[in-house]
Scaffold this motif. Structure first.
Motif, short mmCIF file in Angstrom:
data_model
loop_
_atom_site.label_atom_id
_atom_site.label_comp_id
_atom_site.label_asym_id
_atom_site.label_seq_id
_atom_site.Cartn_x
_atom_site.Cartn_y
_atom_site.Cartn_z
N ALA A 1 49.05 58.64 38.85
CA ALA A 1 49.43 57.22 38.87
C ALA A 1 48.28 56.34 39.31
O ALA A 1 47.50 56.71 40.18
N LYS A 2 48.17 55.18 38.71
CA LYS A 2 47.22 54.18 39.16
C LYS A 2 47.85 53.32 40.25
O LYS A 2 47.20 52.96 41.22
N ILE A 3 49.12 52.97 40.05
CA ILE A 3 49.85 52.11 40.98
C ILE A 3 51.22 52.72 41.25
O ILE A 3 51.89 53.18 40.33
N VAL A 4 51.61 52.72 42.52
CA VAL A 4 52.95 53.16 42.92
C VAL A 4 53.63 51.97 43.57
O VAL A 4 53.10 51.35 44.49
N ARG B 1 43.41 45.33 51.55
CA ARG B 1 42.38 46.29 51.91
C ARG B 1 42.79 47.72 51.56
O ARG B 1 42.04 48.45 50.92
N THR B 2 43.98 48.13 52.02
CA THR B 2 44.45 49.49 51.75
C THR B 2 45.75 49.52 50.96
O THR B 2 46.27 50.60 50.67
N MET B 3 46.28 48.35 50.64
CA MET B 3 47.50 48.24 49.84
C MET B 3 47.62 46.80 49.36
O MET B 3 46.88 45.93 49.82
N SER B 4 48.54 46.56 48.45
CA SER B 4 48.83 45.20 47.99
C SER B 4 50.30 44.92 48.27
O SER B 4 51.16 45.76 48.02
N VAL C 1 55.67 38.08 41.67
CA VAL C 1 54.38 38.34 42.32
C VAL C 1 53.94 39.78 42.05
O VAL C 1 52.76 40.03 41.78
N ALA C 2 54.88 40.72 42.10
CA ALA C 2 54.55 42.12 41.85
C ALA C 2 53.97 42.31 40.45
O ALA C 2 52.96 42.98 40.26
N GLN D 1 46.90 41.89 37.26
CA GLN D 1 45.55 41.60 37.75
C GLN D 1 44.80 42.87 38.14
O GLN D 1 43.65 43.06 37.76
N SER D 2 45.46 43.75 38.87
CA SER D 2 44.83 44.98 39.33
C SER D 2 44.39 45.88 38.19
O SER D 2 43.33 46.51 38.25
N LEU D 3 45.21 45.95 37.15
CA LEU D 3 44.86 46.78 36.00
C LEU D 3 43.77 46.13 35.15
O LEU D 3 42.90 46.82 34.62
#
Length: 105
Positions: free
Chosen positions: A8-11, A53-56, A63-64, A70-72
């Motif tokens: 997974a890239k994002i959980v 920093r360590t999570m979003s 917003v999610a 954006q992250s991808l």
């Protein structure tokens, strides 16, 4: 499940209502330990779990979705995921946990 997390890239994590404002369930540790970006709801997290920093952190579904897109698109998920994985391996290692337990006892 861990095999899927490792790919997974994002959980996405959502705390349940009974948790109140406290966060940091097992899914957080699992996602970070597997090297994925943890996208989770706002609240009080354990040490080392820091938004940006360590999570979003998201406030609502809109917003999610924006954070995921954006992250991808810009690849920023990689940097945060790497930082979170490193933090979990040091802050929550077996050795660190045992030392804290022994100090407590």
């Amino acid at each position: 499940m861990y095999a899927q997390l490792s790919r997974a890239k994002i959980v996405i994590n959502a705390a349940i209502d009974m948790a109140g404002g406290d966060r940091g369930n097992m899914r957080c540790f699992e996602a970070m330990g597997a090297g994925a970006l943890l996208l989770t709801d706002a609240g009080n997290y354990p040490p080392g779990m820091v938004d940006g920093r360590t999570m979003s952190v998201y406030a609502d579904a809109k917003v999610a979705v924006g954070l995921i897109e954006q992250s991808l698109s810009d690849g920023s998920w990689r940097n945060i995921a790497a930082e979170s994985h490193s933090m979990i391996r040091s802050e929550y290692s077996k050795e660190t946990q045992m030392a804290k337990f022994l100090a407590f006892v």
